[in-house]
Enzyme design. Sequence first.
Site, PDB file in Angstrom:
ATOM      1  N   TYR A  25      -0.249   2.137   4.688  1.00 14.98           N
ATOM      2  CA  TYR A  25       0.114   2.946   3.782  1.00 14.98           C
ATOM      3  C   TYR A  25       1.591   3.269   3.594  1.00 14.98           C
ATOM      4  O   TYR A  25       1.926   4.268   2.690  1.00 14.98           O
ATOM      5  CB  TYR A  25      -0.636   4.380   4.398  1.00 14.98           C
ATOM      6  CG  TYR A  25      -2.227   4.212   4.267  1.00 14.98           C
ATOM      7  CD1 TYR A  25      -2.936   3.833   3.179  1.00 14.98           C
ATOM      8  CD2 TYR A  25      -2.854   4.322   5.450  1.00 14.98           C
ATOM      9  CE1 TYR A  25      -4.299   3.637   3.283  1.00 14.98           C
ATOM     10  CE2 TYR A  25      -4.358   3.998   5.699  1.00 14.98           C
ATOM     11  CZ  TYR A  25      -4.697   3.715   4.676  1.00 14.98           C
ATOM     12  OH  TYR A  25      -6.319   3.556   4.703  1.00 14.98           O
ATOM     13  N   HIS A 102      -4.645   2.389  -5.055  1.00 10.05           N
ATOM     14  CA  HIS A 102      -4.723   2.427  -3.757  1.00 10.05           C
ATOM     15  C   HIS A 102      -3.275   1.931  -3.013  1.00 10.05           C
ATOM     16  O   HIS A 102      -2.963   0.905  -3.423  1.00 10.05           O
ATOM     17  CB  HIS A 102      -6.104   1.626  -3.129  1.00 10.05           C
ATOM     18  CG  HIS A 102      -7.168   2.157  -3.626  1.00 10.05           C
ATOM     19  ND1 HIS A 102      -7.923   3.251  -3.143  1.00 10.05           N
ATOM     20  CD2 HIS A 102      -8.017   1.676  -4.725  1.00 10.05           C
ATOM     21  CE1 HIS A 102      -8.705   3.532  -3.577  1.00 10.05           C
ATOM     22  NE2 HIS A 102      -9.037   2.532  -4.847  1.00 10.05           N
TER      23      HIS A 102
HETATM   24  C1  DQA Z   1      -6.785   4.283   0.186  1.00  9.11           C
HETATM   25  C2  DQA Z   1      -7.914   3.171   0.724  1.00  9.11           C
HETATM   26  C3  DQA Z   1      -9.157   3.794   1.076  1.00  9.11           C
HETATM   27  O1  DQA Z   1      -9.922   2.887   1.542  1.00  9.11           O
HETATM   28  C4  DQA Z   1      -8.756   4.863   2.374  1.00  9.11           C
HETATM   29  O2  DQA Z   1     -10.006   5.340   2.840  1.00  9.11           O
HETATM   30  C5  DQA Z   1      -7.643   5.752   2.112  1.00  9.11           C
HETATM   31  C6  DQA Z   1      -6.538   5.331   1.391  1.00  9.11           C
HETATM   32  C7  DQA Z   1      -5.514   3.676   0.002  1.00  9.11           C
HETATM   33  O3  DQA Z   1      -4.626   4.402  -0.925  1.00  9.11           O
HETATM   34  O4  DQA Z   1      -5.154   2.639   0.357  1.00  9.11           O
HETATM   35  O5  DQA Z   1      -7.689   6.747   2.502  1.00  9.11           O
HETATM   36  O6  DQA Z   1      -7.370   5.029  -0.944  1.00  9.11           O
END
Ligand code: DQA
Length: 147
Positions: A25, A102
């Site tokens: 992230y 994402h």
């Molecule tokens: C997310 C991907 C999702 O699978 C995960 O549960 C998240 C973050 C992303 O930004 O990569 O909380 O949305």
Amino acid sequence: MNRNRIEIMHGVNLDQLGRRDPDLYGSLTLTELELRIAGDARELGLETRFFQTNHEGDFVEHLHRMDGLADAILLNPGAWTHYAWAIRDALEIAALPAVEVHLSDVEHREDWRRHSVIRDLCVAYVSGKGPDGYRDALERLRLELVS
Ligand code: DQA
């Protein structure tokens, strides 16, 4: 551009950016990410408003309130993406152009992350590009709003 108001919506656990796995992230906090998105949006002539919640009903109700307040939606619902049908219904009710974003590459993680309940309602989706993905999403929404 007349229609230029983008609602940026983050869902569950996105307020924990900065504490979550940086390999997936990145290291920005949500506030830092939002500042960057706001700067990119300004360069593109777009106005932004930001919303984050860990409560699904609040996310749904925020979508209910979009009428007249936003021209398009950029959303990263976090894990809700993969199973929250009520959020899908609310996005359909909002009836605005939307892009799903994402930070991580959800196509190449656990199988359950490959499914999105909102993807077919969105004009585009961006995954695995970190914060740059938000700029791509803004550019896509900008195209949608001028056409
Ligand atoms: C997310 C991907 C999702 O699978 C995960 O549960 C998240 C973050 C992303 O930004 O990569 O909380 O949305």
